[in-house]
Design a protein around this motif. Structure first.
Motif, PDB file in Angstrom:
ATOM      1  N   LEU A  77       0.821  -1.212   0.000  1.00  0.00           N
ATOM      2  CA  LEU A  77       0.000   0.000   0.000  1.00  0.00           C
ATOM      3  C   LEU A  77       0.854   1.262   0.000  1.00  0.00           C
ATOM      4  O   LEU A  77       0.578   2.212  -0.739  1.00  0.00           O
ATOM      5  CB  LEU A  77      -0.932   0.011   1.218  1.00  0.00           C
ATOM      6  N   LEU A  78       1.900   1.267   0.813  1.00  0.00           N
ATOM      7  CA  LEU A  78       2.771   2.449   0.876  1.00  0.00           C
ATOM      8  C   LEU A  78       3.516   2.647  -0.428  1.00  0.00           C
ATOM      9  O   LEU A  78       3.610   3.771  -0.933  1.00  0.00           O
ATOM     10  CB  LEU A  78       3.762   2.309   2.031  1.00  0.00           C
ATOM     11  N   SER A  79       4.021   1.568  -0.998  1.00  0.00           N
ATOM     12  CA  SER A  79       4.729   1.664  -2.279  1.00  0.00           C
ATOM     13  C   SER A  79       3.791   2.136  -3.389  1.00  0.00           C
ATOM     14  O   SER A  79       4.161   2.982  -4.216  1.00  0.00           O
ATOM     15  CB  SER A  79       5.325   0.304  -2.644  1.00  0.00           C
ATOM     16  N   GLY A  80       2.570   1.596  -3.409  1.00  0.00           N
ATOM     17  CA  GLY A  80       1.597   2.014  -4.417  1.00  0.00           C
ATOM     18  C   GLY A  80       1.235   3.482  -4.274  1.00  0.00           C
ATOM     19  O   GLY A  80       1.125   4.211  -5.273  1.00  0.00           O
ATOM     20  N   LEU A  81       1.076   3.930  -3.025  1.00  0.00           N
ATOM     21  CA  LEU A  81       0.757   5.344  -2.783  1.00  0.00           C
ATOM     22  C   LEU A  81       1.891   6.250  -3.264  1.00  0.00           C
ATOM     23  O   LEU A  81       1.637   7.262  -3.940  1.00  0.00           O
ATOM     24  CB  LEU A  81       0.511   5.567  -1.299  1.00  0.00           C
ATOM     25  N   LEU A  82       3.132   5.898  -2.938  1.00  0.00           N
ATOM     26  CA  LEU A  82       4.283   6.701  -3.380  1.00  0.00           C
ATOM     27  C   LEU A  82       4.388   6.704  -4.899  1.00  0.00           C
ATOM     28  O   LEU A  82       4.705   7.734  -5.512  1.00  0.00           O
ATOM     29  CB  LEU A  82       5.569   6.156  -2.763  1.00  0.00           C
ATOM     30  N   PHE A  83       4.130   5.566  -5.515  1.00  0.00           N
ATOM     31  CA  PHE A  83       4.126   5.456  -6.973  1.00  0.00           C
ATOM     32  C   PHE A  83       3.103   6.423  -7.567  1.00  0.00           C
ATOM     33  O   PHE A  83       3.390   7.163  -8.522  1.00  0.00           O
ATOM     34  CB  PHE A  83       3.818   4.010  -7.355  1.00  0.00           C
ATOM     35  N   GLY A  84       1.904   6.439  -6.995  1.00  0.00           N
ATOM     36  CA  GLY A  84       0.866   7.343  -7.478  1.00  0.00           C
ATOM     37  C   GLY A  84       1.227   8.804  -7.276  1.00  0.00           C
ATOM     38  O   GLY A  84       0.959   9.648  -8.140  1.00  0.00           O
ATOM     39  N   LEU A  85       1.843   9.129  -6.117  1.00  0.00           N
ATOM     40  CA  LEU A  85       2.267  10.508  -5.855  1.00  0.00           C
ATOM     41  C   LEU A  85       3.310  10.968  -6.865  1.00  0.00           C
ATOM     42  O   LEU A  85       3.257  12.097  -7.367  1.00  0.00           O
ATOM     43  CB  LEU A  85       2.828  10.610  -4.429  1.00  0.00           C
ATOM     44  N   LEU A  86       4.261  10.089  -7.161  1.00  0.00           N
ATOM     45  CA  LEU A  86       5.285  10.426  -8.156  1.00  0.00           C
ATOM     46  C   LEU A  86       4.654  10.639  -9.526  1.00  0.00           C
ATOM     47  O   LEU A  86       5.054  11.548 -10.270  1.00  0.00           O
ATOM     48  CB  LEU A  86       6.337   9.311  -8.222  1.00  0.00           C
ATOM     49  N   GLN A  87       3.671   9.812  -9.854  1.00  0.00           N
ATOM     50  CA  GLN A  87       2.958   9.971 -11.126  1.00  0.00           C
ATOM     51  C   GLN A  87       2.267  11.331 -11.200  1.00  0.00           C
ATOM     52  O   GLN A  87       2.320  12.020 -12.222  1.00  0.00           O
ATOM     53  CB  GLN A  87       1.898   8.868 -11.259  1.00  0.00           C
ATOM     54  N   ALA A  88       1.621  11.701 -10.099  1.00  0.00           N
ATOM     55  CA  ALA A  88       0.832  12.935 -10.079  1.00  0.00           C
ATOM     56  C   ALA A  88       1.703  14.187 -10.113  1.00  0.00           C
ATOM     57  O   ALA A  88       1.329  15.188 -10.728  1.00  0.00           O
ATOM     58  CB  ALA A  88      -0.068  12.958  -8.854  1.00  0.00           C
ATOM     59  N   PHE A  89       2.866  14.149  -9.459  1.00  0.00           N
ATOM     60  CA  PHE A  89       3.680  15.358  -9.327  1.00  0.00           C
ATOM     61  C   PHE A  89       4.832  15.438 -10.336  1.00  0.00           C
ATOM     62  O   PHE A  89       5.221  16.536 -10.740  1.00  0.00           O
ATOM     63  CB  PHE A  89       4.245  15.457  -7.910  1.00  0.00           C
ATOM     64  N   LEU A  90       5.370  14.291 -10.740  1.00  0.00           N
ATOM     65  CA  LEU A  90       6.543  14.316 -11.615  1.00  0.00           C
ATOM     66  C   LEU A  90       6.286  13.741 -13.000  1.00  0.00           C
ATOM     67  O   LEU A  90       7.105  13.919 -13.907  1.00  0.00           O
ATOM     68  CB  LEU A  90       7.706  13.538 -10.961  1.00  0.00           C
TER      69      LEU A  90
END
Length: 208
Positions: A77-90
């Motif tokens: 869950l944490l890895s997926g969330l970070l993956f999504g955050l990176l997608q959204a911001f970078l």
């Protein structure tokens, strides 16, 4: 005797605390590194081709699955969330509404981590060298994470991209077809690659 007892208790407590700290640090470092790798793999996959409203056949979920099968649901869950955050911001997000952005980039990628419910089964099968069972549970895990992500994308499509639906086509059918066109191949590729990696290098997910 009392002094010796307290000394022994303090030593054991210190070693246990040190082990827990080291485990937490290892957990955070591995989640951060694999999340970054997921983002890079997704960027590279996007170069090959991307659909008009976002989405592409991607290798990005593979590192998230590996973390989920190594650390369980919490790591996934944490890895997926970070993956999504990176997608959204970078990355190059396709966001037309805050709620749609939350669904497509935060929630959709986070739920991939629920594949971690199979992590004990996978690790046990690998340690016992039961390759067929390991492949079965790996496949079930990737299917679960991939289908959950697909479901979130479909819901976002129904509520926020209905205007793009061709005339005469039900919105739900169009959203399923659009998102399945890249998610189904992505799930299949992920299941094959993760199975190959873990069968040939089980230490990727087994921890001592």
């Amino acid at each position: 005797m009392t002094t010796i007892g307290f000394t022994f208790w303090f030593y054991v407590k210190r070693e246990v605390f040190s082990l827990k700290v080291n485990q937490r640090l290892l957990f955070l470092v591995e989640v951060a590194m694999l999340s970054a790798l997921a983002f890079l793999l997704d960027l590279l996959s996007g170069v090959i081709g991307k659909l008009p409203q976002g989405g592409s056949i991607s290798l990005g979920m593979i590192p998230v699955f590996i973390i989920a099968f190594r650390w369980g649901v919490k790591g996934g869950l944490l890895s997926g969330l970070l993956f999504g955050l990176l997608q959204a911001f970078l990355g190059s997000p396709y966001i037309i509404h805050p709620v749609q952005g939350f669904l497509d980039y935060y929630l959709a990628f986070t739920v991939i981590g629920l594949s971690g419910i199979f992590f004990k089964k996978i690790q046990t099968s690998l340690l016992d060298k039961k390759q067929k069972m390991a492949i079965l549970y790996i496949t079930l895990g990737t299917l679960l994470g991939g289908i959950l992500r697909l479901t979130i994308h479909v819901l976002a499509g129904v509520f926020f991209f209905a205007s793009l639906t061709p005339e005469g086509t039900p919105v739900l059918i169009y959203s399923i077809g659009y998102n399945a066109s890249y998610m189904i191949p992505t799930i299949i590729v992920s299941a094959i690659v993760v199975s190959f990696l873990l069968i040939t290098a089980p230490r990727l997910v087994t921890r001592k």
